[in-house]
Design an enzyme around this catalytic site. Sequence first.
Site, short mmCIF file in Angstrom:
data_model
loop_
_atom_site.label_atom_id
_atom_site.label_comp_id
_atom_site.label_asym_id
_atom_site.label_seq_id
_atom_site.Cartn_x
_atom_site.Cartn_y
_atom_site.Cartn_z
CB VAL A 104 -26.36 -51.07 31.00
CG1 VAL A 104 -27.42 -50.14 31.58
CG2 VAL A 104 -27.00 -52.13 30.12
CG HIS A 120 -30.36 -45.26 32.04
ND1 HIS A 120 -30.97 -45.19 30.81
CD2 HIS A 120 -30.80 -44.17 32.73
CE1 HIS A 120 -31.73 -44.11 30.75
NE2 HIS A 120 -31.63 -43.47 31.89
CB SER A 187 -36.21 -43.05 20.93
OG SER A 187 -36.24 -43.49 22.28
#
Length: 242
Positions: A104, A120, A187
Amino acid sequence: MNIKNGRKNLDKSFAKMKHIVVLTGAGMSAESGVKTFRDHDGLWEGHDVMKVASPKGFANNPELVLDFYNQRRRQLKTVEPNQAHKDLAALEVDYKVTIVTQNVDDLHERAGSSDVVHLHGELLKIRSTGNYNDIQVWTEDINLGDTCKKGYQLRPHIVWFGEDVPMIETAVKICYAADILIIIGTSMQVYPAASLINYVQPDTTIFYIDPKPAISNAGKVNVIAKSATEGMKELISILKTS
Ligand code: OAD
């Protein structure tokens, strides 16, 4: 070439250029001093992620959530793009490059990348709790009582857990068109972002840069188990010779 202002020139030659799509996560900004999410006992800057990044958390304690993102926004002003952000921006000299980021922050843009999709949301934008399409640039704190023109409380323009990811369809289309997919510092645990790897063509070359890669060096994924800056250095020399 002036990368920031070179978009028009780039458009003319896109037909000849390979399209690199880059999927980035928190590890991309780690060397700029922004903490990742899952390296710290499930806490994000000392907070339970669900308390600060979910609609329920916001409903329960809006002040805490606003303050949390106010701190993230203030911190963003103190950090700078790292060499890996800059290397990605420089790839635009030879490739069409689209960045699809889960981050972000605005470090890709500040490094000079001209085509960035934020899956996001963005820290430097707000939206109305009464109309999610009412989105504005916002660089300062958001306080309880700050409202849109229609009187609804403002909230960070962040996709929280359990919320739709409006940009995912755009990102899927971008991945379909990739000649090369580069994944950096994620991840691969959060969906639908992690599923984007499944939307590239069978002959798309995939590189994955992460010091603790979540995917093994199997099949068509070329894993570079290094930090973003070291990994980008290696990848650039691979791209030069291929
Ligand atoms: P994670 O915190 O889950 O993963 C960060 C990844 O970065 C890990 O795989 C680390 O090994 C790697 N890493 C750490 N240091 C690195 C470095 N110097 N260079 C490169 N990689 C490094 O973060 P994400 O995968 O981005 O969502 O998490 C996905 C989403 O979950 C985030 O966008 C966020 C979070 O909840 C929202 O806030 C909506």
